[in-house]
Design a protein around this motif. Structure first.
Motif, PDB file in Angstrom:
ATOM      1  N   ILE A  14      80.625  17.470  -0.701  1.00 53.08           N
ATOM      2  CA  ILE A  14      81.029  18.792  -0.229  1.00 53.08           C
ATOM      3  C   ILE A  14      81.566  18.640   1.181  1.00 53.08           C
ATOM      4  N   VAL A  15      82.602  19.403   1.502  1.00 52.43           N
ATOM      5  CA  VAL A  15      83.194  19.362   2.829  1.00 52.43           C
ATOM      6  C   VAL A  15      82.392  20.274   3.752  1.00 52.43           C
ATOM      7  N   CYS A  16      82.080  19.782   4.921  1.00 56.24           N
ATOM      8  CA  CYS A  16      81.309  20.546   5.907  1.00 56.24           C
ATOM      9  C   CYS A  16      82.145  21.729   6.403  1.00 56.24           C
ATOM     10  N   PRO A  17      81.583  22.942   6.483  1.00 61.07           N
ATOM     11  CA  PRO A  17      82.356  24.084   6.972  1.00 61.07           C
ATOM     12  C   PRO A  17      82.641  24.016   8.474  1.00 61.07           C
ATOM     13  N   PHE A  18      81.888  23.229   9.228  1.00 65.15           N
ATOM     14  CA  PHE A  18      82.130  23.093  10.655  1.00 65.15           C
ATOM     15  C   PHE A  18      83.209  22.063  10.954  1.00 65.15           C
ATOM     16  N   ASP A  19      83.171  20.928  10.274  1.00 66.36           N
ATOM     17  CA  ASP A  19      84.117  19.842  10.532  1.00 66.36           C
ATOM     18  C   ASP A  19      84.608  19.313   9.181  1.00 66.36           C
ATOM     19  N   SER A  20      85.888  19.441   8.913  1.00 64.65           N
ATOM     20  CA  SER A  20      86.425  19.055   7.602  1.00 64.65           C
ATOM     21  C   SER A  20      86.414  17.539   7.395  1.00 64.65           C
ATOM     22  N   PHE A  50      72.556  35.309   0.424  1.00 58.37           N
ATOM     23  CA  PHE A  50      72.032  34.870  -0.865  1.00 58.37           C
ATOM     24  C   PHE A  50      71.758  33.373  -0.915  1.00 58.37           C
ATOM     25  N   ASN A  51      72.481  32.579  -0.102  1.00 55.10           N
ATOM     26  CA  ASN A  51      72.303  31.134  -0.073  1.00 55.10           C
ATOM     27  C   ASN A  51      72.593  30.656   1.338  1.00 55.10           C
ATOM     28  N   SER A  52      71.623  30.051   1.995  1.00 57.83           N
ATOM     29  CA  SER A  52      71.789  29.654   3.390  1.00 57.83           C
ATOM     30  C   SER A  52      72.757  28.481   3.563  1.00 57.83           C
ATOM     31  N   CYS A  53      73.147  27.833   2.484  1.00 53.68           N
ATOM     32  CA  CYS A  53      74.117  26.736   2.583  1.00 53.68           C
ATOM     33  C   CYS A  53      75.559  27.249   2.562  1.00 53.68           C
ATOM     34  N   HIS A  54      75.759  28.519   2.304  1.00 53.64           N
ATOM     35  CA  HIS A  54      77.107  29.096   2.315  1.00 53.64           C
ATOM     36  C   HIS A  54      77.402  29.610   3.710  1.00 53.64           C
ATOM     37  N   LEU A  55      78.333  28.987   4.404  1.00 50.53           N
ATOM     38  CA  LEU A  55      78.754  29.403   5.742  1.00 50.53           C
ATOM     39  C   LEU A  55      80.217  29.798   5.698  1.00 50.53           C
ATOM     40  N   HIS A  56      80.522  30.965   6.238  1.00 48.11           N
ATOM     41  CA  HIS A  56      81.905  31.459   6.251  1.00 48.11           C
ATOM     42  C   HIS A  56      82.159  32.166   7.566  1.00 48.11           C
ATOM     43  N   SER A  57      83.433  32.375   7.852  1.00 48.53           N
ATOM     44  CA  SER A  57      83.774  33.156   9.041  1.00 48.53           C
ATOM     45  C   SER A  57      83.420  34.610   8.776  1.00 48.53           C
ATOM     46  N   ILE A  66      80.676  39.524  -2.112  1.00 50.30           N
ATOM     47  CA  ILE A  66      80.996  40.166  -3.393  1.00 50.30           C
ATOM     48  C   ILE A  66      81.082  39.129  -4.508  1.00 50.30           C
ATOM     49  N   ASP A  67      81.642  37.959  -4.208  1.00 49.62           N
ATOM     50  CA  ASP A  67      81.874  36.941  -5.232  1.00 49.62           C
ATOM     51  C   ASP A  67      80.848  35.815  -5.236  1.00 49.62           C
ATOM     52  N   CYS A  68      79.802  35.885  -4.442  1.00 50.46           N
ATOM     53  CA  CYS A  68      78.839  34.783  -4.327  1.00 50.46           C
ATOM     54  C   CYS A  68      78.153  34.531  -5.674  1.00 50.46           C
ATOM     55  N   PRO A  69      78.119  33.274  -6.143  1.00 51.41           N
ATOM     56  CA  PRO A  69      77.462  32.987  -7.426  1.00 51.41           C
ATOM     57  C   PRO A  69      75.949  33.160  -7.389  1.00 51.41           C
ATOM     58  N   ASP A  70      75.363  33.107  -6.195  1.00 52.93           N
ATOM     59  CA  ASP A  70      73.916  33.271  -6.079  1.00 52.93           C
ATOM     60  C   ASP A  70      73.493  34.733  -5.977  1.00 52.93           C
ATOM     61  N   ARG A  71      74.442  35.626  -5.960  1.00 51.92           N
ATOM     62  CA  ARG A  71      74.139  37.049  -5.875  1.00 51.92           C
ATOM     63  C   ARG A  71      73.467  37.549  -7.153  1.00 51.92           C
ATOM     64  N   SER A  72      73.778  36.941  -8.279  1.00 50.54           N
ATOM     65  CA  SER A  72      73.235  37.411  -9.555  1.00 50.54           C
ATOM     66  C   SER A  72      71.712  37.312  -9.592  1.00 50.54           C
ATOM     67  N   ALA A  73      71.126  36.351  -8.892  1.00 51.90           N
ATOM     68  CA  ALA A  73      69.664  36.230  -8.863  1.00 51.90           C
ATOM     69  C   ALA A  73      69.042  37.463  -8.219  1.00 51.90           C
ATOM     70  N   LEU A  74      69.630  37.945  -7.126  1.00 52.57           N
ATOM     71  CA  LEU A  74      69.118  39.142  -6.479  1.00 52.57           C
ATOM     72  C   LEU A  74      69.341  40.371  -7.362  1.00 52.57           C
ATOM     73  N   GLU A  75      70.506  40.444  -7.984  1.00 52.43           N
ATOM     74  CA  GLU A  75      70.792  41.585  -8.862  1.00 52.43           C
ATOM     75  C   GLU A  75      69.828  41.613 -10.040  1.00 52.43           C
ATOM     76  N   ARG A  76      69.528  40.471 -10.588  1.00 55.78           N
ATOM     77  CA  ARG A  76      68.568  40.395 -11.692  1.00 55.78           C
ATOM     78  C   ARG A  76      67.173  40.829 -11.250  1.00 55.78           C
ATOM     79  N   TYR A  77      66.825  40.509 -10.010  1.00 54.48           N
ATOM     80  CA  TYR A  77      65.517  40.884  -9.484  1.00 54.48           C
ATOM     81  C   TYR A  77      65.437  42.398  -9.266  1.00 54.48           C
ATOM     82  N   LYS A  78      66.507  42.976  -8.719  1.00 54.42           N
ATOM     83  CA  LYS A  78      66.495  44.411  -8.423  1.00 54.42           C
ATOM     84  C   LYS A  78      66.639  45.268  -9.675  1.00 54.42           C
TER      85      LYS A  78
END
Length: 150
Positions: A14-20, A50-57, A66-78
């Motif tokens: 995986i490419v680091c979001p801080f340094d490519s 939803f996932n601490s490994c996802h870093l974005h501006s 909106i598009d995070c793949p880990d969001r479904s876990a929270l939606e399933r819980y709620k």
């Protein structure tokens, strides 16, 4: 001569979001991000809720949430009733069979000590004192001599 060399599979990294220039194995990503964030404190990267490994501006984070793949876990819980289950429910069916594994077998049970007493098997008493072992060896010698049916 050295053994064969295996080249790493860079497609799995995986490419680091801080340094490519940083390529990280997925298992080591969270560790790398905490260390690399110290070197890039001026960057305006935000962690995904939803996932601490996802870093974005900051601008990209709204679309990512909106598009995070880990969001479904929270939606399933709620909302567990409104969403389909993660795995399909197993279908309950029975197979008719004439075998009964709970009934006693037609053969008698096996007792290893009685089998060894009747057959010509060399036995060794474990944990007995020397006098008892000597007596056992003498009785075994008599048993073998009396039952010479080779």
């Amino acid at each position: 001569m050295a053994g064969p060399r295996y080249s790493p599979n860079f497609e799995e990294y995986i490419v680091c979001p801080f340094d490519s220039a940083h390529r990280i194995m997925p298992v080591r990503l969270s560790y790398h991000l905490t260390r690399c964030a110290k070197n890039f404190q001026a960057s305006k990267m935000v962690r995904c809720p939803f996932n601490s490994c996802h870093l974005h501006s900051v601008g990209d984070m709204q679309t990512h949430v909106i598009d995070c793949p880990d969001r479904s876990a929270l939606e399933r819980y709620k909302l567990p009733d409104k969403l389909p289950p993660v795995e399909p429910q197993p279908c309950n069916f029975t197979v008719e069979c004439s075998e009964d594994w709970d009934s006693e077998p037609p053969a008698p049970t096996y007792n290893p000590s009685t089998y060894c007493e009747k057959a010509f098997i060399i036995r060794n008493p474990q944990g007995a004192p020397p006098a008892a072992r000597r007596e056992f060896r003498e009785s075994e010698k008599k048993r073998f001599q009396e039952n010479k049916e080779f």
